[in-house]
Structure formats: C-alpha cells, structure tokens
Design a protein around this motif. Structure first.
Motif, short mmCIF file in Angstrom:
data_model
loop_
_atom_site.label_atom_id
_atom_site.label_comp_id
_atom_site.label_asym_id
_atom_site.label_seq_id
_atom_site.Cartn_x
_atom_site.Cartn_y
_atom_site.Cartn_z
N PRO A 55 0.69 -0.77 -0.21
CA PRO A 55 0.08 -0.01 -0.22
C PRO A 55 1.06 1.55 0.48
O PRO A 55 0.45 2.50 -0.50
N ASP A 56 2.14 0.83 0.37
CA ASP A 56 3.70 2.59 0.35
C ASP A 56 3.94 2.59 -0.87
O ASP A 56 4.53 3.61 -0.78
N GLY A 57 3.47 1.26 -1.77
CA GLY A 57 4.57 2.03 -3.09
C GLY A 57 5.51 1.20 -2.76
O GLY A 57 6.53 1.33 -3.97
N TYR A 58 5.73 0.52 -2.32
CA TYR A 58 6.97 0.05 -1.63
C TYR A 58 6.96 -1.81 -1.55
O TYR A 58 5.78 -2.40 -1.72
N ARG A 59 8.34 -2.34 -2.44
CA ARG A 59 7.29 -3.98 -1.77
C ARG A 59 7.86 -4.18 -0.92
O ARG A 59 8.53 -2.88 -0.42
N PRO A 60 7.42 -4.78 -0.11
CA PRO A 60 6.82 -5.04 0.99
C PRO A 60 8.18 -5.56 1.77
O PRO A 60 8.14 -5.26 3.07
N ASP A 61 9.18 -5.57 1.24
CA ASP A 61 10.09 -6.26 2.53
C ASP A 61 11.90 -5.40 1.80
O ASP A 61 12.50 -5.42 2.12
N THR A 62 10.99 -3.78 0.88
CA THR A 62 11.89 -3.03 0.88
C THR A 62 12.36 -2.20 2.13
O THR A 62 13.58 -1.52 2.61
N MET A 63 11.30 -1.49 2.78
CA MET A 63 11.54 -1.02 4.17
C MET A 63 12.02 -1.56 4.84
O MET A 63 13.40 -1.08 5.90
N PRO A 64 11.28 -3.04 5.17
CA PRO A 64 12.49 -3.51 6.61
C PRO A 64 13.49 -3.28 5.92
O PRO A 64 14.76 -3.49 7.04
N MET A 65 14.07 -3.69 4.92
CA MET A 65 15.82 -3.41 4.70
C MET A 65 16.64 -2.33 4.98
O MET A 65 17.47 -1.64 5.69
N VAL A 66 15.79 -1.29 4.79
CA VAL A 66 16.27 0.40 5.16
C VAL A 66 15.77 0.82 6.48
O VAL A 66 17.50 0.89 7.11
N ASP A 67 15.43 -0.13 6.89
CA ASP A 67 15.78 -0.02 8.44
C ASP A 67 16.17 -0.74 9.39
O ASP A 67 16.98 0.19 10.19
N ALA A 68 15.96 -1.32 8.80
CA ALA A 68 17.74 -2.28 9.24
C ALA A 68 18.80 -2.14 9.03
O ALA A 68 20.22 -2.27 10.00
N LEU A 69 19.54 -1.55 7.54
CA LEU A 69 20.17 -0.83 7.28
C LEU A 69 21.45 0.39 8.22
O LEU A 69 21.53 0.77 9.23
N LYS A 70 19.45 1.25 8.59
CA LYS A 70 19.70 2.13 9.71
C LYS A 70 20.29 2.34 10.89
O LYS A 70 20.66 3.01 11.77
N GLN A 71 19.60 0.78 11.09
CA GLN A 71 19.49 0.71 12.94
C GLN A 71 20.81 0.38 13.14
O GLN A 71 21.76 0.25 14.21
N ARG A 72 22.08 -0.39 11.64
CA ARG A 72 23.28 -0.59 11.80
C ARG A 72 24.41 0.40 11.74
O ARG A 72 25.43 0.89 11.94
N GLY A 73 23.30 1.71 12.44
CA GLY A 73 24.23 3.48 11.49
C GLY A 73 24.89 3.04 9.98
O GLY A 73 25.45 4.15 9.56
N GLN A 74 23.90 2.57 9.39
CA GLN A 74 24.14 2.61 8.08
C GLN A 74 23.52 3.87 7.55
O GLN A 74 21.83 3.02 6.71
N ASP A 75 22.88 5.29 6.45
CA ASP A 75 22.48 5.34 6.47
C ASP A 75 21.85 4.87 4.91
O ASP A 75 23.09 4.19 3.67
N ALA A 76 20.69 4.73 4.51
CA ALA A 76 19.80 3.90 3.49
C ALA A 76 18.81 4.73 1.99
O ALA A 76 18.36 5.59 3.50
N GLU A 77 18.13 4.62 1.45
CA GLU A 77 17.05 5.49 0.44
C GLU A 77 16.89 4.74 -0.60
O GLU A 77 17.16 4.03 -0.96
N VAL A 78 15.74 5.06 -0.80
CA VAL A 78 14.88 4.37 -2.28
C VAL A 78 14.81 5.08 -2.73
O VAL A 78 14.20 6.33 -2.77
N LEU A 79 15.38 4.36 -4.81
CA LEU A 79 14.97 5.46 -5.54
C LEU A 79 14.62 4.25 -6.34
O LEU A 79 14.98 3.70 -6.61
#
Length: 349
Positions: free
Chosen positions: A18-42
């Motif tokens: 519903p958010d326009g992303y693949r359901p497995d994309t934002m969990p990856m972004v969040d998991a990277l940020k939890q590790r101090g690694q910035d991430a962005e979807v393009l």
C-alpha cells in the motif's frame, strides 16, 4: 559526508504494498539504519537516468537492485546505468552482468561440467539448432523445454511421446504424436512434433530468445527444493511440492503447489555439495561477485549407485523476494554491511 546505500525500485507492479514499495524494501532500509548505515530508496525512471546516476555517484556507496524484471520496461538502459555506477566505484549488489549470468535459463547449459546439471542439457539460440537436436533428445527420454522469458511456469513444457518409437529409431519423426504439459497450470495439449516445434519458435526469436532442453525428472512430483542464498551463505530451504493431481509437475504457487520452509541444516547433502561446487560455478558464470540475494532451485534424481542426488533446475537473482519472512531483513542488512567492509579492506590494500 556519510554515503548512502541506494535501493533501486520501480513504480507500479503487482509486487508493491500500500505504501508503493515492495514489502521487503523498507525493512531493509530500517535494518541498515539500525546499524548506523544510511539508506534511501530511489525509483528508476528512464527519463531521469542521468540525474539518478549523478545523484548516486555523489551520495551513494553501494546500490541494491530490487526491481522485478517483469515490471521494468527499459531494462537495457537500467543495466547500462548500473554498469556505469559500478565503473564509478559504487558497489553493485548485484552487478548487472551477474544478474544476467545467474538469472538466465541458459545457466543450465553452462554448468554441465559440474555435478549439478546433466550433460544432456542443451541451449537453443537458433531455430535450426532446435530442429536438429530436439527430435534426437526426445527419442532418448521424456524432456522439459524452458523458455528464457516468462515466469510462473509459462512456456515451460513437459514433452513425451504418445507411442514408443520403433527399435533403432534415433530421432522422433515430425509426424509423431506428443503429449505436452505446461508448468503454468499443468494443462495438457496433444500435438504432432513438427507443429509443436513450429509453435515453440516464438520462444527462440526476439530479444533474449532461447530454449533450454533438459531431461524430465520424474521425482519432481516429490517437490522442488529452493536454496535461498545471501552471497555464499545458505539462509533457508523452501520445499515446494506440486499439487497431487494427475500430470502435475509444476512447483509454482499458482499451480497449487505447497511450500514448506526448512533450515539449511536439514538438507546437509544438498547444501554441502552446492557450496563445494560454488567456486566452479562462479568461474563458469564470469567470475562476478555473488549476488546479494539469490536462489538455486533443485529437483531430486537418483544416481547410478541408486542414491539421491540433486539436479539444478534454475537460478534467480534479479529480485528475489522475502516478503513471507521479513525478519530476514536483519540478515540482509548485515550482509550488505559486511560486503561494504570487505570492499573497503580490498581498496585499502
């Protein structure tokens, strides 16, 4: 300035939430940020290709491609941009040439020197080669033809003779009756061989046209075994059992197959043999870095000693989803960070 991991998607398609992303994309972004690694979807847009390239070149350290090829109208332009990013020093996960090498059906014909694929597996890039070899292959045993394009079993045909050949005949006559079962939904059609081969010419013509011809493995009815990999680490094994109906051999959910998720430790022979073959596989497929998330699908067979063995049916690496197990996002993020650390060490040396 801290560099970002860029995750590429494309707008639209049935694989979006519903958010326009693949359901497995934002969990990856969040998991990277939890590790101090910035991430962005393009979102890749061919009309903005140059601007996207410049942005990623300046702000990115690595990209992760999460675009289903079926949703991408401008694949060549997308791959061209990814190659340029890799040449500019951005870490590709995966490199577009690795996507092609590991994701194409003809991977099977390239791996006949391993113990993963029977040596009577053929790739047809021309109609002439198809018409020459296939009647000979079919004379020996029941076959499966796989087109390079398509998905969910479309254009994958199990082919067998209706009547046995006369003794000594080494090529099936073009007027012989054959029974063809399509993996898409296990429906059956009866053809004369010559007419069916003419029908199959559509799979060989056009961009990326090609047919794979391999022997049919009767034990497919026991299920297809999918090994999910994060680079060289097996993560889990999906056992996909076809529907228990007559002629069923397809292991797609669409055709009624049942899926079960196992730990790699539950399939030691399969996993150990595949990992042992992996260096050879890598060299045969162009010596690219292994894809970040990829799968290898196997079928059971019986070797000459009467023991179980596993035959590779295909690989996938363009956009393997894990929406049914989103907790894997933590492992994926760990693997991304590890890959970046390895690359940094190599550059430092």
């Amino acid at each position: 300035m801290d560099k970002k991991v860029i995750i590429f998607e494309v707008e639209g398609g049935t694989d979006k939430g519903p958010d326009g992303y693949r359901p497995d994309t934002m969990p990856m972004v969040d998991a990277l940020k939890q590790r101090g690694q910035d991430a962005e979807v393009l979102f890749f847009d061919v009309t903005k290709k140059q601007a996207i390239f410049e942005y990623v070149k300046e702000h990115g350290v690595a990209y992760v491609s999460r675009i289903n090829p079926g949703n991408l109208q401008h694949e060549e332009e997308y791959f061209e941009m990814l190659r340029e990013l890799c040449q500019a020093g951005i870490i590709g996960m995966p490199h577009p040439d690795a996507m092609i090498s590991y994701g194409s059906k003809d991977v099977l014909s390239k791996l006949t020197t391993t113990n993963l694929v029977p040596d009577d597996t053929f790739a047809y890039y021309t109609i002439e080669a198809f018409k020459t070899q296939f009647p000979i292959s079919l004379a020996v045993t029941e076959r499966v033809l796989k087109q390079n394009r398509g998905s969910t079993g479309e254009g994958i045909w199990r082919v067998n003779l209706v009547d046995p050949l006369a003794e000594g005949v080494t090529a099936v006559p073009l007027d012989a009756q054959i029974k063809c079962t399509e993996a898409k939904d296990n429906h059956v059609e009866y053809w004369q061989l010559g007419d069916f081969m003419t029908f199959c010419e559509q799979y060989i013509t056009g961009a990326n046209g090609m047919l794979i011809d391999m022997r049919f493995l009767p034990r497919i009815t026991e299920g297809e075994i999918r090994l999910l990999m994060l680079r060289d680490h097996p993560v889990h094994v999906v056992h996909k059992k076809p529907a228990e109906t007559k002629d069923a051999f397809s292991a797609t959910l669409f055709s009624g197959a049942h899926y079960r998720y196992d730990q790699p430790e539950e399939w030691p022979e399969l996993v150990e043999n595949f990992l042992a073959q992996l260096p050879h596989v890598t060299s045969l497929l162009g010596n690219h870095d292994l894809p970040l998330i990829w799968t290898a699908d196997f079928m059971l067979d019986t070797n000459e000693a009467g023991e179980d063995c596993y035959i590779l049916g295909e690989m996938n690496c363009s956009c393997v989803g894990f929406t049914s197990e989103l907790s894997l996002a933590q492992q994926v993020a760990e693997e991304i960070v590890m890959c970046m650390d390895e690359r940094t060490e190599v550059v430092a040396q």
